[in-house]
Design a protein around this motif. Sequence first.
Motif, PDB file in Angstrom:
ATOM      1  N   GLY A  36     -52.629 -18.643  -8.773  1.00  0.00           N
ATOM      2  CA  GLY A  36     -52.680 -18.470  -9.625  1.00  0.00           C
ATOM      3  C   GLY A  36     -51.191 -18.978 -10.529  1.00  0.00           C
ATOM      4  N   SER A  37     -50.660 -19.322 -10.437  1.00  0.00           N
ATOM      5  CA  SER A  37     -49.482 -20.310 -11.321  1.00  0.00           C
ATOM      6  C   SER A  37     -50.152 -21.336 -11.125  1.00  0.00           C
ATOM      7  N   PRO A  38     -49.575 -22.372 -12.282  1.00  0.00           N
ATOM      8  CA  PRO A  38     -49.384 -23.769 -12.615  1.00  0.00           C
ATOM      9  C   PRO A  38     -49.572 -24.518 -11.410  1.00  0.00           C
ATOM     10  N   ARG A  39     -50.572 -25.685 -11.812  1.00  0.00           N
ATOM     11  CA  ARG A  39     -50.152 -26.533 -10.332  1.00  0.00           C
ATOM     12  C   ARG A  39     -48.610 -27.175 -11.025  1.00  0.00           C
TER      13      ARG A  39
ATOM     14  N   HIS B  52     -68.145 -12.909 -13.063  1.00  0.00           N
ATOM     15  CA  HIS B  52     -66.058 -13.114 -12.551  1.00  0.00           C
ATOM     16  C   HIS B  52     -66.125 -14.104 -12.455  1.00  0.00           C
ATOM     17  N   ALA B  53     -66.317 -14.779 -13.802  1.00  0.00           N
ATOM     18  CA  ALA B  53     -65.961 -16.495 -14.147  1.00  0.00           C
ATOM     19  C   ALA B  53     -64.705 -15.464 -15.406  1.00  0.00           C
ATOM     20  N   PHE B  54     -65.021 -14.672 -15.874  1.00  0.00           N
ATOM     21  CA  PHE B  54     -64.335 -14.037 -16.771  1.00  0.00           C
ATOM     22  C   PHE B  54     -63.727 -12.793 -16.448  1.00  0.00           C
ATOM     23  N   ASN B  55     -62.416 -12.788 -17.126  1.00  0.00           N
ATOM     24  CA  ASN B  55     -60.881 -11.800 -17.130  1.00  0.00           C
ATOM     25  C   ASN B  55     -60.522 -11.669 -15.239  1.00  0.00           C
ATOM     26  N   HIS B  56     -60.680 -13.378 -14.419  1.00  0.00           N
ATOM     27  CA  HIS B  56     -60.746 -13.705 -13.722  1.00  0.00           C
ATOM     28  C   HIS B  56     -59.498 -12.537 -12.796  1.00  0.00           C
ATOM     29  N   PRO B  57     -59.435 -12.399 -12.250  1.00  0.00           N
ATOM     30  CA  PRO B  57     -57.781 -11.755 -11.340  1.00  0.00           C
ATOM     31  C   PRO B  57     -56.393 -13.383 -11.446  1.00  0.00           C
ATOM     32  N   ALA B  58     -57.474 -14.400 -10.735  1.00  0.00           N
ATOM     33  CA  ALA B  58     -56.031 -15.173 -11.075  1.00  0.00           C
ATOM     34  C   ALA B  58     -55.831 -15.705 -12.314  1.00  0.00           C
ATOM     35  N   ALA B  59     -56.404 -15.651 -13.244  1.00  0.00           N
ATOM     36  CA  ALA B  59     -56.144 -16.087 -14.678  1.00  0.00           C
ATOM     37  C   ALA B  59     -55.621 -14.869 -15.258  1.00  0.00           C
ATOM     38  N   ARG B  60     -55.595 -13.604 -15.109  1.00  0.00           N
ATOM     39  CA  ARG B  60     -55.237 -12.817 -15.599  1.00  0.00           C
ATOM     40  C   ARG B  60     -53.425 -12.522 -15.375  1.00  0.00           C
ATOM     41  N   ARG B  61     -53.129 -13.155 -14.325  1.00  0.00           N
ATOM     42  CA  ARG B  61     -51.994 -13.546 -13.403  1.00  0.00           C
ATOM     43  C   ARG B  61     -50.941 -15.256 -13.778  1.00  0.00           C
ATOM     44  N   TYR B  62     -51.666 -15.910 -14.476  1.00  0.00           N
ATOM     45  CA  TYR B  62     -51.648 -16.819 -15.135  1.00  0.00           C
ATOM     46  C   TYR B  62     -50.557 -16.709 -16.380  1.00  0.00           C
ATOM     47  N   PHE B  63     -51.395 -15.607 -17.344  1.00  0.00           N
ATOM     48  CA  PHE B  63     -51.052 -14.971 -18.641  1.00  0.00           C
ATOM     49  C   PHE B  63     -50.331 -14.094 -18.198  1.00  0.00           C
ATOM     50  N   GLU B  64     -50.011 -13.222 -16.833  1.00  0.00           N
ATOM     51  CA  GLU B  64     -48.738 -12.133 -16.866  1.00  0.00           C
ATOM     52  C   GLU B  64     -47.468 -12.946 -16.436  1.00  0.00           C
ATOM     53  N   ALA B  65     -47.875 -14.068 -15.774  1.00  0.00           N
ATOM     54  CA  ALA B  65     -46.810 -14.582 -15.707  1.00  0.00           C
ATOM     55  C   ALA B  65     -45.687 -14.798 -16.375  1.00  0.00           C
ATOM     56  N   ARG B  66     -46.550 -15.668 -18.022  1.00  0.00           N
ATOM     57  CA  ARG B  66     -45.934 -15.579 -19.557  1.00  0.00           C
ATOM     58  C   ARG B  66     -45.602 -14.850 -20.104  1.00  0.00           C
ATOM     59  N   GLY B  67     -45.438 -13.233 -20.227  1.00  0.00           N
ATOM     60  CA  GLY B  67     -44.866 -12.375 -20.573  1.00  0.00           C
ATOM     61  C   GLY B  67     -45.625 -12.099 -21.375  1.00  0.00           C
ATOM     62  N   ILE B  68     -47.246 -12.228 -21.106  1.00  0.00           N
ATOM     63  CA  ILE B  68     -48.047 -11.352 -21.881  1.00  0.00           C
ATOM     64  C   ILE B  68     -48.675 -10.204 -21.339  1.00  0.00           C
ATOM     65  N   ASP B  69     -48.545  -9.034 -22.497  1.00  0.00           N
ATOM     66  CA  ASP B  69     -48.586  -8.061 -21.736  1.00  0.00           C
ATOM     67  C   ASP B  69     -50.186  -7.761 -22.125  1.00  0.00           C
ATOM     68  N   LEU B  70     -51.772  -8.307 -21.017  1.00  0.00           N
ATOM     69  CA  LEU B  70     -52.851  -8.464 -21.160  1.00  0.00           C
ATOM     70  C   LEU B  70     -53.199  -7.212 -21.648  1.00  0.00           C
ATOM     71  N   ALA B  71     -52.887  -5.527 -21.374  1.00  0.00           N
ATOM     72  CA  ALA B  71     -53.564  -4.444 -21.315  1.00  0.00           C
ATOM     73  C   ALA B  71     -53.280  -4.536 -23.012  1.00  0.00           C
ATOM     74  N   GLY B  72     -52.907  -4.600 -24.400  1.00  0.00           N
ATOM     75  CA  GLY B  72     -52.390  -4.680 -25.937  1.00  0.00           C
ATOM     76  C   GLY B  72     -53.740  -5.444 -26.105  1.00  0.00           C
ATOM     77  N   LEU B  73     -54.541  -6.610 -25.060  1.00  0.00           N
ATOM     78  CA  LEU B  73     -55.653  -6.983 -26.035  1.00  0.00           C
ATOM     79  C   LEU B  73     -56.748  -6.301 -26.691  1.00  0.00           C
ATOM     80  N   PRO B  74     -57.164  -6.561 -27.942  1.00  0.00           N
ATOM     81  CA  PRO B  74     -59.183  -5.615 -28.259  1.00  0.00           C
ATOM     82  C   PRO B  74     -59.702  -6.080 -27.367  1.00  0.00           C
ATOM     83  N   PRO B  75     -60.919  -5.361 -28.257  1.00  0.00           N
ATOM     84  CA  PRO B  75     -61.903  -5.751 -27.488  1.00  0.00           C
ATOM     85  C   PRO B  75     -62.769  -6.908 -27.827  1.00  0.00           C
TER      86      PRO B  75
END
Length: 202
Positions: A118-121, A31-54
């Motif tokens: 999930g926002s920066p400290r 669960h350390a990988f692909n964690h929701p808090a980490a995903r929120r951080y990248f999504e808040a920066r405007g990164i469309d994670l759905a487009g990431l390749p396998p």
Amino acid sequence: MSPRDGDAKRRERIEKARAIWAGCIDALGDHAFNHPAARRYFEARGIDLAGLPPFIPGAPAGILPPTIAYCPSIKCVIFDEKSGQTRHLQPGPAIVFQVQNAAGDVTGVQRIYLERDGSPRKRSDMPNPKLALGEIMGGAIRLGTPSAATAEGTLLLAEGPETAMAVMAAASGIAMMAPMAPNDRWLFDFVSNQLTDRRFRT
């Protein structure tokens, strides 16, 4: 400091960095990988994670690379330049990026400390929420490996992992790295070591 003492300090830094990475796995397992808090951080920066390749054969698209982990609580020690003293801040959650050398060995980590949402400290608490540890210079955060599946066999380099992630999400299939390069000569050597098939280009 003698060369032997310098080597010992270097090994100590690397081992501390590896212990932080291992601590993420010890705390959360897979669960350390692909964690929701980490995903929120990248999504808040405007990164469309759905487009990431396998990143792993057979894995679904849209998940974070396995060189990125989340840890619910990591010690936070910073050097206060104004006072010239080390400060121990409240431990907190962080995204941890694995830094590897050209041989693929883990030599360091880069941490981004987060708030619980999930926002920066907050900078009022921590002037720079990004901290590195280990043998960083001369390494890179690998966010993909060149293979026949990548677009035209291209390996792209980015200034930081967030920029690299944004490019990968927008142009699925391109391998990215965020190098910590001390100079252009080292950067060329590092990239050349990644390209086992001369069809690939940089």
